[in-house]
Write a protein that holds these residues in place. Sequence first.
Motif, short mmCIF file in Angstrom:
data_model
loop_
_atom_site.label_atom_id
_atom_site.label_comp_id
_atom_site.label_asym_id
_atom_site.label_seq_id
_atom_site.Cartn_x
_atom_site.Cartn_y
_atom_site.Cartn_z
N ASN A 95 13.47 28.96 -64.75
CA ASN A 95 13.76 28.59 -66.13
C ASN A 95 13.29 27.17 -66.43
O ASN A 95 12.74 26.90 -67.50
CB ASN A 95 15.26 28.74 -66.40
N ILE A 96 13.48 26.26 -65.48
CA ILE A 96 12.98 24.89 -65.65
C ILE A 96 11.45 24.90 -65.74
O ILE A 96 10.86 24.21 -66.58
CB ILE A 96 13.48 23.98 -64.51
N PHE A 97 10.80 25.69 -64.88
CA PHE A 97 9.35 25.80 -64.92
C PHE A 97 8.87 26.28 -66.29
O PHE A 97 7.91 25.74 -66.85
CB PHE A 97 8.86 26.75 -63.82
N SER A 134 15.89 25.48 -75.38
CA SER A 134 15.74 25.57 -73.93
C SER A 134 16.14 24.24 -73.27
O SER A 134 16.82 24.22 -72.25
CB SER A 134 14.31 25.94 -73.58
N PHE A 135 15.72 23.13 -73.89
CA PHE A 135 16.15 21.82 -73.37
C PHE A 135 17.65 21.65 -73.48
O PHE A 135 18.30 21.13 -72.56
CB PHE A 135 15.43 20.68 -74.10
N LEU A 136 18.23 22.11 -74.58
CA LEU A 136 19.67 22.02 -74.75
C LEU A 136 20.38 22.84 -73.69
O LEU A 136 21.38 22.40 -73.10
CB LEU A 136 20.06 22.49 -76.16
N ASP A 137 19.87 24.04 -73.41
CA ASP A 137 20.44 24.90 -72.38
C ASP A 137 20.35 24.22 -71.00
O ASP A 137 21.31 24.25 -70.24
CB ASP A 137 19.71 26.24 -72.36
N GLN A 138 19.21 23.59 -70.73
CA GLN A 138 19.05 22.90 -69.44
C GLN A 138 20.03 21.74 -69.34
O GLN A 138 20.59 21.48 -68.27
CB GLN A 138 17.61 22.36 -69.29
N TRP A 139 20.23 21.05 -70.43
CA TRP A 139 21.11 19.88 -70.42
C TRP A 139 22.58 20.30 -70.29
O TRP A 139 23.35 19.62 -69.60
CB TRP A 139 20.88 19.08 -71.70
#
Length: 141
Positions: A95-97, A134-139
């Motif tokens: 997911n990060i990739f 996606s960035f919000l989910d990662q954070w």
Amino acid sequence: EYYLDCETKEECEDIVNLFKGYSKAAKFRADFYSRFLRSQNKLRKIFNSNLFQYMSAALTMMNFLMCIFDAQYQRLLEDENGDRTSVGLGFDRLNIFFTVSFSFELFINFYAHFLRAFLLNSWNWLDLFVVGMSFLDQWLT
């Protein structure tokens, strides 16, 4: 030919040096702008190429399939305590990739089409929203 009406030689030299400075600054701006446009055109050709678009579509499809698998097989990705298993951690890395890949694609698109053309395309707004989420989910996780 140009003629300067100066009272002293130093005054004429100051005016000539001033014009030389203006000329040098204008040449620097023109060189920078032309380098920017050349690099922008190269990136636009790369971004609009079939190969780049097919690779982006393949990444999107792989991300979609990964999300389906993640949602359907939650029990394989988490143990009974709710901690991620090694497979789940692998999916988190994927997911990060994908987030980094789509961000890179968005940056290339933004640079290639720059501000006005980029913002007038509604697909780019969708991309901005998806990458932002996606960035919000990662954070948050």
